[in-house]
Enzyme design. Sequence first.
Site, short mmCIF file in Angstrom:
data_model
loop_
_atom_site.label_atom_id
_atom_site.label_comp_id
_atom_site.label_asym_id
_atom_site.label_seq_id
_atom_site.Cartn_x
_atom_site.Cartn_y
_atom_site.Cartn_z
CG ASP A 152 -3.28 -3.48 -2.48
OD1 ASP A 152 -2.07 -3.71 -2.41
OD2 ASP A 152 -3.80 -2.40 -2.15
CD GLN B 49 6.01 -3.58 -3.78
OE1 GLN B 49 5.30 -4.52 -3.46
NE2 GLN B 49 6.44 -2.72 -2.90
NE ARG B 50 1.93 3.98 -5.76
CZ ARG B 50 1.54 4.67 -4.70
NH1 ARG B 50 0.82 4.07 -3.77
NH2 ARG B 50 1.82 5.93 -4.58
N GLY C 203 -4.84 4.52 -5.37
CA GLY C 203 -3.42 4.40 -5.71
C GLY C 203 -3.22 3.98 -7.15
CB THR D 10 -6.43 -2.39 -6.41
OG1 THR D 10 -5.51 -2.49 -5.30
CG2 THR D 10 -7.24 -3.68 -6.41
N GLY E 210 1.23 -4.57 0.79
CA GLY E 210 0.06 -5.35 1.16
C GLY E 210 -0.18 -5.29 2.65
NE ARG E 211 -0.23 -1.02 6.55
CZ ARG E 211 0.79 -0.80 7.38
NH1 ARG E 211 2.03 -1.11 7.00
NH2 ARG E 211 0.61 -0.30 8.57
#
Lengths: 413, 413
Positions: free
Chosen positions: B146, B300-301, B14, B144, B191-192
């Site tokens: 994340d 967000q990204r 991503g 990332t 965020g998984r």
Amino acid sequence: MNNIGNCVIAQSGGPTSVINSSLAGVMSKVFESDNIKTVYGAINGIQGLMKENFLDLTKFKGDEQAIKTLKLSPAMYLGSCRYKLPSDYENSEDFKTIFEIFKKYDIKYFFYIGGNDSMDTVAKLSIYAEKIGFDIAIMGVPKTIDNDLACIDHTPGFGSAAKFIATSMLEVAHDTYIYDMKTVLIVEIMGRNAGWLTASSVLARNEYSKAPHLIYLPERAFNEDKFIDDINALLSKQQHVIVAVSEGIKNEAGQYISAKSEQVDQFGHVMLNGTGKYLEQLVSNKIGCKVRSIELNVLQRSAGHIASLTDSNEAYELGRQAANAALNGKTGEMAIVTRTSNSPYTVNYSTASIHDIANVEKTIPDNWINEAGNDVTEELVDYLRPLIEGEANHTFTNGLPTYLPVTHLVPKK
Amino acid sequence: MNNIGNCVIAQSGGPTSVINSSLAGVMSKVFESDNIKTVYGAINGIQGLMKENFLDLTKFKGDEQAIKTLKLSPAMYLGSCRYKLPSDYENSEDFKTIFEIFKKYDIKYFFYIGGNDSMDTVAKLSIYAEKIGFDIAIMGVPKTIDNDLACIDHTPGFGSAAKFIATSMLEVAHDTYIYDMKTVLIVEIMGRNAGWLTASSVLARNEYSKAPHLIYLPERAFNEDKFIDDINALLSKQQHVIVAVSEGIKNEAGQYISAKSEQVDQFGHVMLNGTGKYLEQLVSNKIGCKVRSIELNVLQRSAGHIASLTDSNEAYELGRQAANAALNGKTGEMAIVTRTSNSPYTVNYSTASIHDIANVEKTIPDNWINEAGNDVTEELVDYLRPLIEGEANHTFTNGLPTYLPVTHLVPKK
């Protein structure tokens, strides 16, 4: 006429990134006048005024740093309300209450910064003042991200929302192009009846990216079969189709598309899904490729960090214009901006009668939408482009934009 | 060892706002070496490489303006893929294909910029190269949003996403405070499994706004009754409750909360609603006050316009670090950043073995979450704060941030 007395400023309706710039504009002008003694801010609009919930704004006189920060702070420093004054002037307690407070605080100037509904309040108060022979200037200062006010070339707040929408559209386009697979992205944009905000996503187009590839506005009836046909036609020529869609699109029967996506949850309660989510599911069912939807939501009206400098400056000037007109004896009017040239972009400021503005909704002219109803014309692009120009020069604190504290809006019980 | 030959750079997974800054970093370093002749960019990651889909990046040598624009462009200039190489080295055509291409193009340096899955590719390619005795440097460059990679203080891309999230949280808080009525706002954040992004919303807190008032992370089981109790407790003391919630929260049985909101549409197809939408409905049903949910989604990204300068600079340095290590004979490693001090914030750069990094997921330490599981601790705030510092100095074209054209990613059929 140049009345000596005090002043109240209030804000109403939904927020924008630059409504506080209009507040700063009114303040800067009334601070210049020796005739205005105390400048009150009514907290939470006309409802706050009726409760005598005032903040003394005179404290900002001479505080250039605070005024500058206020200009760049999104949302509403004075808070808001959604309250419609009654139409029955004779038998309403509201008008009596408001004018008693005007009298009690020696208010000679009242400024209401807001959209359509707020201008209805300005109209009614100015009519009532005339009826009872109360000597006060009642002035409107326009704002709304929706750009749907009459008698004004465009509304303050719209340009900044348009800048955020176009920036986000460009950025999610970059995000979408990274995968080499058929992808549909649906971006849902605010606007129940007027498509100005959705149309502004067109400003994201440049020499390498034509996103949004399709634009659907509430001014035209939305047909689901044609929507799927439009996407399929593009997917036969390209990998990625990015769609801008207004939350307010309706079908030929005048029903909101979003209403079709009502679901019943596990408790049996109705859940209202958004237009974007509904169309995402439709694409998934009918085309079956990768599809995602994004709802820009309230970020559109609150993203002060990417405000348009043009918009911020105009909002400020409209505040000054309204104050100047009031100091020169005008009442029952709203400050307006008129475009005098598109290239170079020039405007001038004046005022117009509130009675031509209140409760009128300006939608996109039909000839600014293409025949197929899935795009906008070059005239609309030319109209939009100057409004997002320029970047506000924010200062940052701890990595975040510095906004004026709104401690008075977050009271503890 | 300092091999003479060519170089391939690719990106995978991503996007982030600063992955192109890492690309610029690798390029700037390899351009300095006389041993590297042609620098290829593989379009769409390892899959593009297998198709020999190359862009000649050598054209950027000496073009400081383009490199600067690339550093500030979000998403992935080289496109991406999501492709996992097989674990069976002996019987896989993929490895043969890749190394034949390495040989054909005289590739002596391969850089893969990506997250967890991409580091799996780096690990496998470096193992295979050693197996067959192929002389090549295979290096990973982390990215990332994340922040879930092992062996690194934090991941490039995270700081910029955190800055967008905290800025948006502050702005929607201002937006929420304007009405004098009980209001719950739920902000759903990516965020998984790791709650870093959701936790970063805490940086929006300041002297006048404590939003988010509640924070729910996937590291702790989510209990609906407790969630409602938490909100009610706050509503007894204040008007507005703003909640940050990770999309990946699960109940005590380990089921995603978002999965509970599956609905069946008019065609009988399952519609998956988001966590935020589900909780919005829950609050509406159980509390009945005004409630809204916002999903920050891919903004967000991709919101490069509000990238963190700290993040952008670190991403660039990590690219240079990986290139430097490869030029000094390293292989099978990833560039890492280590924090040496928090105040003042200082870091140093080095590399670590890829085999300690691939397929490991770093979540928030339990002692950085409060006991009630609805907030984070001061240690986490101290860890996060430096990462969003500084603003990238974008240029603007027609009112929008200037990004490097990605014409090669949007081919026409």
